[in-house]
Design a protein around this motif. Structure first.
Motif, mmCIF file in Angstrom:
data_model
loop_
_atom_site.group_PDB
_atom_site.id
_atom_site.type_symbol
_atom_site.label_atom_id
_atom_site.label_comp_id
_atom_site.label_asym_id
_atom_site.label_seq_id
_atom_site.Cartn_x
_atom_site.Cartn_y
_atom_site.Cartn_z
ATOM 1 N N THR A 6 0.901 -1.363 -0.032
ATOM 2 C CA THR A 6 0.089 -0.041 0.167
ATOM 3 C C THR A 6 0.921 1.193 0.040
ATOM 4 O OG1 THR A 6 -0.058 0.217 2.467
ATOM 5 C CG2 THR A 6 -1.991 -1.185 1.411
ATOM 6 N N LEU A 7 2.295 1.119 0.041
ATOM 7 C CA LEU A 7 3.105 2.292 0.110
ATOM 8 C C LEU A 7 3.720 2.739 -1.140
ATOM 9 C CD1 LEU A 7 4.847 1.479 3.566
ATOM 10 C CD2 LEU A 7 2.675 2.973 3.281
ATOM 11 N N ALA A 8 3.816 4.009 -1.250
ATOM 12 C CA ALA A 8 4.630 4.430 -2.622
ATOM 13 C C ALA A 8 6.213 4.430 -2.411
ATOM 14 C CB ALA A 8 4.080 5.618 -3.264
ATOM 15 N N ILE A 9 6.074 5.173 -0.981
ATOM 16 C CA ILE A 9 7.591 5.346 -0.714
ATOM 17 C C ILE A 9 7.789 4.934 0.880
ATOM 18 C CG2 ILE A 9 9.136 7.246 -0.146
ATOM 19 C CD1 ILE A 9 8.013 8.913 -2.354
ATOM 20 N N ARG A 10 8.810 4.345 1.074
ATOM 21 C CA ARG A 10 9.201 3.966 2.420
ATOM 22 C C ARG A 10 10.541 4.104 2.746
ATOM 23 N NH1 ARG A 10 10.296 -0.979 5.745
ATOM 24 N NH2 ARG A 10 9.409 -0.399 7.651
ATOM 25 N N LEU A 11 11.058 4.936 3.783
ATOM 26 C CA LEU A 11 12.473 5.293 4.085
ATOM 27 C C LEU A 11 12.370 4.508 5.498
ATOM 28 C CD1 LEU A 11 11.820 7.640 1.861
ATOM 29 C CD2 LEU A 11 14.073 8.222 2.652
ATOM 30 N N ASN A 12 13.291 3.698 5.837
ATOM 31 C CA ASN A 12 13.390 3.273 7.473
ATOM 32 C C ASN A 12 14.671 3.423 7.807
ATOM 33 O OD1 ASN A 12 12.564 1.542 9.481
ATOM 34 N ND2 ASN A 12 13.635 -0.330 8.575
ATOM 35 N N LEU A 29 9.992 7.627 7.037
ATOM 36 C CA LEU A 29 8.928 8.217 6.331
ATOM 37 C C LEU A 29 8.179 7.405 5.716
ATOM 38 C CD1 LEU A 29 9.693 11.600 4.147
ATOM 39 C CD2 LEU A 29 8.602 9.761 2.909
ATOM 40 N N THR A 30 6.926 7.593 5.550
ATOM 41 C CA THR A 30 5.991 6.427 4.477
ATOM 42 C C THR A 30 5.012 7.474 3.673
ATOM 43 O OG1 THR A 30 4.604 6.159 6.359
ATOM 44 C CG2 THR A 30 6.292 4.926 6.107
ATOM 45 N N SER A 62 23.442 4.122 5.508
ATOM 46 C CA SER A 62 22.628 2.960 6.179
ATOM 47 C C SER A 62 21.135 3.244 6.084
ATOM 48 C CB SER A 62 23.153 2.948 7.684
ATOM 49 O OG SER A 62 22.648 4.124 8.497
ATOM 50 N N GLY A 63 20.429 2.128 6.379
ATOM 51 C CA GLY A 63 18.940 2.233 6.398
ATOM 52 C C GLY A 63 18.436 1.644 4.884
ATOM 53 N N ASN A 64 17.124 1.542 5.017
ATOM 54 C CA ASN A 64 16.392 0.927 3.789
ATOM 55 C C ASN A 64 15.551 1.764 3.041
ATOM 56 O OD1 ASN A 64 17.892 -1.915 4.589
ATOM 57 N ND2 ASN A 64 16.209 -1.834 6.066
ATOM 58 N N ILE A 65 15.540 1.631 1.763
ATOM 59 C CA ILE A 65 14.433 2.681 1.075
ATOM 60 C C ILE A 65 13.690 1.664 0.060
ATOM 61 C CG2 ILE A 65 14.235 4.248 -0.689
ATOM 62 C CD1 ILE A 65 16.979 5.383 0.204
ATOM 63 N N SER A 66 12.426 1.814 0.069
ATOM 64 C CA SER A 66 11.584 1.020 -0.954
ATOM 65 C C SER A 66 10.578 1.938 -1.636
ATOM 66 C CB SER A 66 10.798 -0.063 0.113
ATOM 67 O OG SER A 66 11.255 -0.697 0.638
ATOM 68 N N ILE A 67 10.568 1.671 -2.879
ATOM 69 C CA ILE A 67 9.598 2.489 -3.768
ATOM 70 C C ILE A 67 8.938 1.668 -4.673
ATOM 71 C CG2 ILE A 67 9.685 3.957 -5.743
ATOM 72 C CD1 ILE A 67 11.266 5.162 -3.547
ATOM 73 N N LEU A 68 7.514 2.026 -4.564
ATOM 74 C CA LEU A 68 6.608 1.129 -5.420
ATOM 75 C C LEU A 68 6.593 -0.169 -4.893
ATOM 76 C CD1 LEU A 68 6.520 3.224 -8.449
ATOM 77 C CD2 LEU A 68 4.778 3.492 -6.709
ATOM 78 N N GLY A 69 6.766 -0.598 -3.707
ATOM 79 C CA GLY A 69 6.892 -2.072 -3.265
ATOM 80 C C GLY A 69 8.384 -2.734 -3.234
#
Length: 313
Positions: A6-12, A29-30, A62-69
């Motif tokens: 359901t997320l277009a952008i997720r920064l963890n 950020l989501t 460091s950290g994780n980024i997801s775009i459009l799943g």
């Protein structure tokens, strides 16, 4: 995993360092799919670093980024093909005409320019296709950048200061187009700006970044719900009458400036203010709701004070 879809952008917990200098710190950020998300902050706050991370121009320390799943690592061209990107400063081929630039980009995306909505959008933005790019004003260059970002009907739009250089009519047309694409196509929009009034026009959610950290993340409806009014009253009698007329009971921090009593009244005290003024000799009275910018800055100030108190403890 269903939540991720359901997320277009997720920064963890994303960090980006440039040697000893920090770009962003522990960024979480989501952005939901179909959301218009405002990303606010002063110059040097970390907005551009965040956008470069999203566009895979730089990699996080460091950290994780997801775009459009999809989890983003070093390079993911298929994801970039689903994104429309407008940088704050766009580089174009100066010897091409605007139309030639669009045709070149259309060929790269595998679409027929004539079958897109770009000619319609160009007309709405009052932009001419035929002049050479070297003759364009800043505003016309920005309009071309917007059209290039919209060309392939992307699922996600990442826009960095999109209205800088646009005249008021073009700004209005731009926001109408963005709202339309969001409502009809479900396009997700990540809009970076330092102008809060732009957020008020189109955004569903807004985040404020400062010194590389998210200070506040809220829905626009939450920011604008309830709150207070600012009032200004001019009495027919001269002098500071706040004490005599009981206005200090409404707002002890009100001011008397050049014959005008001005202050703040919470919504639940509005009737009390009007009752106080009902039998007083008034020359003029004005009331207005706090603007989004004023509400946002209030919440930011409270948040900053809270963080300061935590550090003292």
């Amino acid at each position: 995993m269903e939540y991720q879809k359901t997320l277009a952008i997720r920064l963890n917990n994303v960090n980006k360092s440039y040697g000893l200098k920090r770009g962003v710190t522990d960024l979480n950020l989501t952005v939901k799919k179909g959301e218009i998300y405002g990303f606010i902050g002063p110059n040097g706050a970390g907005k551009s670093t965040t956008i470069r991370l999203l566009m895979q121009m730089i990699s996080p320390t460091s950290g994780n980024i997801s775009i459009l799943g999809e989890r983003i690592k070093k390079d993911h061209p298929m994801i970039r093909s689903r994104i429309g990107y407008l940088p704050s400063e766009i580089t174009l081929y100066p010897d091409l005409t605007g139309k030639q630039m669009l045709e070149l980009a259309a060929g790269m995306h595998g679409v027929d320019l004539k079958k897109t909505r770009i000619p319609e959008f160009a007309q709405r933005l009052q932009w001419e296709m035929n002049p050479r790019i070297r003759t364009y004003s800043l505003g016309n260059r920005k309009k071309l950048g917007i059209l290039l970002a919209l060309l392939h009907e992307p699922e996600l739009l990442i826009l960095d200061e999109p209205t800088s250089g646009l005249d008021p009519l073009a700004q209005q047309s731009f926001f109408e187009i963005i709202r339309e694409l969001n409502e009809t196509n479900g396009t997700t929009v990540f809009l970076s700006t330092h102008i809060l009034t732009e957020v008020d026009k189109v955004c569903h959610r807004v985040a404020f970044i400062r010194d590389g950290k998210i200070i506040l993340d809220s829905s626009v409806s939450e920011l604008t719900r309830g709150g207070a009014h600012l009032y200004e009253v001019i009495f027919k009698e001269s002098g500071d009458l706040r004490q005599a007329y009981g206005l200090l009971n409404i707002d002890p921090n009100s001011k008397y400036i050049d014959g005008v009593c001005c202050g703040r009244v919470e919504d639940d005290c509005l009737n009390q203010l009007l009752s106080i003024l009902a039998d007083k000799p008034i020359k003029d009275l004005s009331l207005r709701k706090l603007s989004l910018e004023e509400r946002f800055l209030e919440k930011y100030k409270k948040k900053a004070e809270g963080l300061k108190d935590e550090q003292v403890v």
